[in-house]
Design a protein around this motif. Structure first.
Motif, PDB file in Angstrom:
ATOM      1  N   VAL A 281       1.400  -3.956 -19.442  1.00 30.10           N
ATOM      2  CA  VAL A 281       2.543  -3.609 -18.609  1.00 30.10           C
ATOM      3  C   VAL A 281       2.664  -4.624 -17.477  1.00 30.10           C
ATOM      4  N   GLN A 282       3.884  -4.949 -17.125  1.00 30.24           N
ATOM      5  CA  GLN A 282       4.114  -5.902 -16.039  1.00 30.24           C
ATOM      6  C   GLN A 282       3.480  -5.410 -14.742  1.00 30.24           C
ATOM      7  N   GLY A 283       2.892  -6.359 -14.003  1.00 27.51           N
ATOM      8  CA  GLY A 283       2.360  -6.040 -12.683  1.00 27.51           C
ATOM      9  C   GLY A 283       1.015  -5.361 -12.681  1.00 27.51           C
ATOM     10  N   CYS A 284       0.304  -5.393 -13.824  1.00 25.52           N
ATOM     11  CA  CYS A 284      -0.977  -4.680 -13.892  1.00 25.52           C
ATOM     12  C   CYS A 284      -2.194  -5.607 -13.830  1.00 25.52           C
ATOM     13  N   GLY A 285      -1.997  -6.883 -13.491  1.00 23.85           N
ATOM     14  CA  GLY A 285      -3.151  -7.738 -13.205  1.00 23.85           C
ATOM     15  C   GLY A 285      -3.443  -8.837 -14.191  1.00 23.85           C
ATOM     16  N   LYS A 286      -2.534  -9.102 -15.127  1.00 25.48           N
ATOM     17  CA  LYS A 286      -2.819 -10.153 -16.123  1.00 25.48           C
ATOM     18  C   LYS A 286      -2.916 -11.530 -15.460  1.00 25.48           C
ATOM     19  N   THR A 408      -5.564   3.830 -13.799  1.00 25.86           N
ATOM     20  CA  THR A 408      -5.931   5.238 -13.704  1.00 25.86           C
ATOM     21  C   THR A 408      -6.003   5.636 -12.230  1.00 25.86           C
ATOM     22  N   SER A 409      -6.251   6.920 -11.989  1.00 24.03           N
ATOM     23  CA  SER A 409      -6.344   7.395 -10.601  1.00 24.03           C
ATOM     24  C   SER A 409      -7.477   6.685  -9.855  1.00 24.03           C
ATOM     25  N   ALA A 410      -8.629   6.531 -10.521  1.00 23.63           N
ATOM     26  CA  ALA A 410      -9.759   5.850  -9.873  1.00 23.63           C
ATOM     27  C   ALA A 410      -9.417   4.390  -9.588  1.00 23.63           C
ATOM     28  N   GLU A 411      -8.712   3.749 -10.511  1.00 17.97           N
ATOM     29  CA  GLU A 411      -8.334   2.351 -10.306  1.00 17.97           C
ATOM     30  C   GLU A 411      -7.297   2.209  -9.207  1.00 17.97           C
ATOM     31  N   LEU A 412      -6.397   3.177  -9.091  1.00 21.38           N
ATOM     32  CA  LEU A 412      -5.416   3.148  -8.006  1.00 21.38           C
ATOM     33  C   LEU A 412      -6.104   3.228  -6.647  1.00 21.38           C
ATOM     34  N   ARG A 413      -7.151   4.069  -6.546  1.00 18.21           N
ATOM     35  CA  ARG A 413      -7.908   4.143  -5.297  1.00 18.21           C
ATOM     36  C   ARG A 413      -8.535   2.786  -4.973  1.00 18.21           C
ATOM     37  N   GLU A 440       0.665   8.064  -9.029  1.00 18.55           N
ATOM     38  CA  GLU A 440       0.438   8.110 -10.475  1.00 18.55           C
ATOM     39  C   GLU A 440       1.604   7.453 -11.213  1.00 18.55           C
ATOM     40  N   GLY A 441       1.279   6.514 -12.139  1.00 20.76           N
ATOM     41  CA  GLY A 441       2.312   5.794 -12.881  1.00 20.76           C
ATOM     42  C   GLY A 441       2.709   4.479 -12.251  1.00 20.76           C
ATOM     43  N   PHE A 442       2.094   4.117 -11.094  1.00 23.01           N
ATOM     44  CA  PHE A 442       2.398   2.852 -10.437  1.00 23.01           C
ATOM     45  C   PHE A 442       1.531   1.734 -11.029  1.00 23.01           C
ATOM     46  N   SER A 443       2.055   0.528 -11.023  1.00 21.89           N
ATOM     47  CA  SER A 443       1.264  -0.645 -11.406  1.00 21.89           C
ATOM     48  C   SER A 443       0.549  -1.190 -10.174  1.00 21.89           C
ATOM     49  N   GLY A 444      -0.389  -2.091 -10.392  1.00 20.28           N
ATOM     50  CA  GLY A 444      -1.093  -2.695  -9.265  1.00 20.28           C
ATOM     51  C   GLY A 444      -0.150  -3.450  -8.347  1.00 20.28           C
ATOM     52  N   ALA A 445       0.822  -4.165  -8.927  1.00 19.20           N
ATOM     53  CA  ALA A 445       1.789  -4.905  -8.116  1.00 19.20           C
ATOM     54  C   ALA A 445       2.637  -3.959  -7.280  1.00 19.20           C
ATOM     55  N   GLU A 446       2.945  -2.788  -7.837  1.00 19.28           N
ATOM     56  CA  GLU A 446       3.754  -1.810  -7.089  1.00 19.28           C
ATOM     57  C   GLU A 446       2.955  -1.200  -5.941  1.00 19.28           C
ATOM     58  N   VAL A 447       1.650  -1.006  -6.152  1.00 19.97           N
ATOM     59  CA  VAL A 447       0.797  -0.522  -5.054  1.00 19.97           C
ATOM     60  C   VAL A 447       0.750  -1.555  -3.939  1.00 19.97           C
ATOM     61  N   GLU A 448       0.621  -2.833  -4.315  1.00 22.42           N
ATOM     62  CA  GLU A 448       0.614  -3.904  -3.304  1.00 22.42           C
ATOM     63  C   GLU A 448       1.910  -3.878  -2.493  1.00 22.42           C
TER      64      GLU A 448
END
Length: 503
Positions: A281-286, A408-413, A440-448
């Protein structure tokens, strides 16, 4: 003094064989005219031949013997070829930058006729150019030889010569152990002799010293090679795997292979890793993972933009890719990042109306991925799997294929903690568990972006970043998992049986 054949580099031994076999027309691909002049002068002497050169500015002239034809009469390419036709003494004739004249049908015809004539003579005409450009008429008449860049042994000899000269003339201080000298040579590997000489000279001129501290300067000069190519980008390796949230399986895979490029690994019988294909998925760290690999493995990171490979000229796209591959291999060991590879290979299946260019470029890339022996670790990333040719996914192209899903939830934290720490905030001051649940459902880029937006709001309010700023930013964000729910579901379904999960 002539170098014994057994001590010559492999390409020169091949060239010697072609000359002895009386191949009439050769094409040497190289930037290094001066180095080639010295090598071919040695080869000409070993065969008892003259060495001549032609340039557009000086015409035809002898480098080792006497040429009867006045050079000013041979400035025109066709006239120069006629003059070579009339030579009576055996010779090697270098036609420098002659590829620029191969779009002239008269010159092409004259070169073909010269080739027919030289088949019964002891003279060889050699086109010398930095890039391969052959018209169709000459493809069956000319033999192409790629001249490799200097070996580490060549560069070490150059470094010793420079150190000896500056020390003798008391122009600089040289303080290098053998290991440090080898490190400088490794840093310079991939440069031409002229570029390496300039880099070493610049290092000396900077502080009148040559020592281990000059390693970064040499690497900076090396990045110039990439920038000048126009096909690749040099990226500073400034992020490690510790900066990547989650992806525990992928991180472990990479950490277990951190020493796989070493001599000890070769002695153990382990081949160098080929690379990874990262889908997800886009924005997940590739892309972040590609940068982190280079840092963790202490290797330079090059990015190949497939869009730059394609050119409007027929045949140029394939040559662009071959040139990019030559540059990458000359700078090895390195990490090559091919971002969004599916966009560059659109039409590889033959459906696109591009006269088969995409298919030929794809075939060249596949062959290299399968057969490459240089220590180049390829990290290809893709967001869409439906456009990827199935041949790319076959075992042997890459060591493995990983699927990077939404965190996942742990990875989001963990991602929240990393983003807050990067921006000078203590993660313990924020309700990470609640924030992760809300995201929940956010990508890493969206969290940033949530953290950045919250910081902007806090700064505008002239107050410290608080949980309420983060919660508000989350509520205002519509994640890709909602807007592209069907695409993500289809991607997950495809990856379930075909890839390894990164987390």
């Amino acid at each position: 003094m002539t170098t014994p054949a057994s001590e010559r580099p492999p390409f020169l031994r091949e060239l010697d064989t072609l000359v002895r076999a009386r191949y009439p027309l050769l094409y040497l691909v190289t930037w290094e005219e001066q180095r080639l002049d010295a090598l071919l002068g040695d080869l000409a002497r070993s065969h008892g031949k003259d060495l001549l050169e032609w340039t557009a500015t000086r015409g035809l002239r002898s480098l080792t013997g006497t040429l009867k034809v006045p050079s000013e009469e041979t400035l025109e390419p066709a006239r120069a070829l006629v003059a070579i036709h009339r030579l009576t003494n055996p010779a090697l004739v270098l036609l420098k930058d002659f590829h620029r004249h191969l779009d002239d049908p008269v010159t092409v015809r004259a070169l073909r006729e010269l080739g027919f004539h030289l088949k019964t003579q002891f003279t060889t005409a050699i086109v010398v150019a930095p890039t391969l450009k052959l018209p169709e008429e000459l493809e069956k008449d000319v033999s192409v030889v790629d001249v490799p860049l200097p070996t580490k042994g060549d560069l070490l000899s150059l470094l010793k010569d420079i150190a000896r000269v500056v020390t003798k003339n008391k122009r600089a201080t040289v303080e290098l152990s053998r290991a440090q000298a080898e490190a400088l040579v490794s840093a310079a590997h991939g440069l031409t002799l002229s570029e390496a000489e300039n880099a070493f000279a610049k290092a000396i001129a900077q502080d009148n010293r040559l020592d281990a501290s000059d390693l970064k300067l040499i690497l900076d000069e090396k990045s110039q090679v990439v920038r000048k190519s126009g096909l690749l980008e040099y990226h500073a390796a400034d992020q490690s795997l510790a900066d990547v949230g989650g992806l525990t399986h992928l991180k472990r895979w990479l950490e277990r292979r951190a020493d796989a490029f070493s001599d000890d690994a070769r002695a153990f019988g382990l081949p160098a890793p080929k690379g990874l294909l990262l889908l997800g998925v886009q924005g997940c760290g590739k892309s972040l993972t590609a940068r982190a690999i280079a840092t963790t493995w202490r290797m330079p990171l090059l990015r190949l933009d497939m869009g730059r490979i394609y050119s409007g000229l027929i045949g140029s796209s394939e040559e662009n890719l071959r040139r990019a591959i030559r540059i990458v291999e000359s700078l090895a060991p390195t990490v090559l990042w091919v971002d969004e590879i599916e966009k560059g290979l659109a039409g590889a299946g033959g459906g696109a109306n591009d006269s088969g260019v995409s298919a030929r470029v794809f075939g060249t890339l596949l062959t290299w991925l399968q057969e490459k022996t240089a220590p180049v670790f390829v990290v290809a990333t893709a967001n869409r799997i439906d456009t990827l040719p199935p041949e790319l996914l076959r075992k042997g192209r890459f060591d493995d294929i990983f699927f990077i899903d939404l965190p996942t939830s742990a990875e989001l934290r963990e991602i929240f903690a990393l983003q807050l720490t990067r921006r000078g905030r203590a993660p313990g001051n924020y309700p990470l568990e609640a924030l992760a649940t809300r995201c929940e459902g956010f990508s890493g880029a969206e969290v940033e972006q949530v953290v950045v937006s919250a910081l902007a709001e806090a700064f505008a309010d002239r107050t410290e970043l608080a949980a309420r700023h983060l919660e508000a930013a989350i509520d205002e964000t519509l994640p890709l998992s909602v807007t592209m729910a069907e695409d993500i579901a289809r991607l997950r379904d495809w990856a379930r049986q075909r890839t390894r999960p990164a987390s």
